[in-house]
Design an enzyme around this catalytic site. Sequence first.
Site, PDB file in Angstrom:
ATOM      1  N   LYS A 305       6.383 -66.219 -43.514  1.00 10.06           N
ATOM      2  CA  LYS A 305       7.772 -66.597 -43.823  1.00 10.06           C
ATOM      3  C   LYS A 305       7.857 -67.820 -44.735  1.00 10.06           C
ATOM      4  O   LYS A 305       6.889 -68.554 -44.924  1.00 10.06           O
ATOM      5  CB  LYS A 305       8.555 -66.800 -42.521  1.00 10.06           C
ATOM      6  CG  LYS A 305       8.925 -65.454 -41.888  1.00 10.06           C
ATOM      7  CD  LYS A 305       9.894 -65.577 -40.749  1.00 10.06           C
ATOM      8  CE  LYS A 305      10.209 -64.169 -40.202  1.00 10.06           C
ATOM      9  NZ  LYS A 305      10.963 -64.201 -38.971  1.00 10.06           N
ATOM     10  N   ARG A 340       4.782 -61.565 -33.690  1.00 12.88           N
ATOM     11  CA  ARG A 340       5.054 -60.475 -34.651  1.00 12.88           C
ATOM     12  C   ARG A 340       4.399 -60.849 -35.972  1.00 12.88           C
ATOM     13  O   ARG A 340       4.748 -61.872 -36.566  1.00 12.88           O
ATOM     14  CB  ARG A 340       6.578 -60.329 -34.813  1.00 12.88           C
ATOM     15  CG  ARG A 340       7.009 -59.220 -35.749  1.00 12.88           C
ATOM     16  CD  ARG A 340       8.542 -59.166 -35.821  1.00 12.88           C
ATOM     17  NE  ARG A 340       8.994 -58.076 -36.664  1.00 12.88           N
ATOM     18  CZ  ARG A 340       9.126 -58.156 -37.984  1.00 12.88           C
ATOM     19  NH1 ARG A 340       8.840 -59.275 -38.617  1.00 12.88           N
ATOM     20  NH2 ARG A 340       9.534 -57.112 -38.676  1.00 12.88           N
TER      21      ARG A 340
HETATM   22  C1  9MG Z   1      12.699 -57.696 -38.032  1.00 16.59           C
HETATM   23  N1  9MG Z   1      12.279 -59.077 -37.966  1.00 16.59           N
HETATM   24  C2  9MG Z   1      11.984 -59.888 -39.024  1.00 16.59           C
HETATM   25  N2  9MG Z   1      11.631 -61.108 -38.578  1.00 16.59           N
HETATM   26  C3  9MG Z   1      11.683 -61.055 -37.231  1.00 16.59           C
HETATM   27  C4  9MG Z   1      11.436 -61.975 -36.212  1.00 16.59           C
HETATM   28  O1  9MG Z   1      11.080 -63.216 -36.466  1.00 16.59           O
HETATM   29  N3  9MG Z   1      11.596 -61.582 -34.930  1.00 16.59           N
HETATM   30  C5  9MG Z   1      11.995 -60.320 -34.637  1.00 16.59           C
HETATM   31  N4  9MG Z   1      12.150 -59.997 -33.327  1.00 16.59           N
HETATM   32  N5  9MG Z   1      12.246 -59.397 -35.562  1.00 16.59           N
HETATM   33  C6  9MG Z   1      12.100 -59.762 -36.843  1.00 16.59           C
END
Ligand code: 9MG
Length: 371
Positions: A305, A340
């Site tokens: 990010k 994630r």
């Molecule tokens: C779809 N998506 C993109 N970034 C995300 C994040 O940080 N958390 C979750 N749960 N979904 C995300």
Amino acid sequence: MQRSIYIRPLGIYAVSRDAASAETPRDVWGGLPLAGGPLAFSALEMLERAPGGTIRRIVGLGELFERDWGRHTLAASDLIEAIRAPRPRLAGLSLDRPRLMGIVNVTPDSFSDGGQHEGAAAAIAHGLRLVDEGADILDVGGESTRPGSDAVAVDDEIRRVIPVIEGLRARTDALISIDTRKADVMRRAAAAGADILNDVSALTHDPRSLEVAAESGLPVMLMHAQGDPKTMNDNPQYDDVVLDVFDFLEQRIRACVAAGISKARLVVDPGIGFGKHLVHNVAVLNAMSLYHGLGVPVLLGASRKKLIGQLCNVEDPKARVPGSLAAALHSISQGVQIVRVHDVRETRQAVAVWEAVQAGSEAAIVRPAVS
Ligand code: 9MG
């Protein structure tokens, strides 16, 4: 009504697997188990909203139990219980060690160079590769939620994600989550074999999503965001971002429970990058263990990010892997149960080393090494 105090576990350390699964706090000498997982905590930060700004006090566990907390007593004991209690399995997946959620984007800029069918085949192949590399969950999404991105029509989103979910379901037992804000996509994805709903709007975007999520019987990941992806990072505003995110997630848990989604089916996520500037993202990452006070598993998504680019001056998201690993390891050392990530192989390796070093034993590595 806004809560009076918040508690952030501090002094977090690894305990042996037996102690981690024990029911009584006595079994973790000098500390309390953190969400029934492999970590315990020995101190805490007590945070209180006040007119001049948040008041913070660091307190050892001994002092917590010996002192009279007056009007905060009940709230403090509820929070400690929520932080301590073991988390139930999520769609059958135990959360007693860090779990990886691999990202499978099915958007035009990811896999669809050769058209819809080739796009689905490539996304399925990518998902299967992530499972080989150690992903526990595959997060399939057909609408980009990057800052500045436009919404996608529901039919287009369904056309993108359903063949991918069906293809993955036929080929792997790994859990599949559907990353969507739309009730119709949730319903179709559940019918196609998705195991979990992941909604970056915490079931607020679509007025029917609470009802559909309840009917589906599936676990739900509730993420904090301020505003819509198109404009969310223009001018985000908070009193205290860490506490405001906590309040939002607590209120969404209440809304879910009222709609018939039991707390045992919920996961929370503070939403790195969603309506947050660098100062907000770093504050939230610093405070990750606070969110255990919500009494449900915590998920973090910081992979590749913008905050990593900003902190390290790296423009290309693909070159942000080392920073992504640092964010992932920081969060699991705060007891975060699920991360994630795009780079499953690299994260799995980093987590394996972290697990072994925390335990002081190579036997702590519970998955076979991947190449
Ligand atoms: C779809 N998506 C993109 N970034 C995300 C994040 O940080 N958390 C979750 N749960 N979904 C995300």
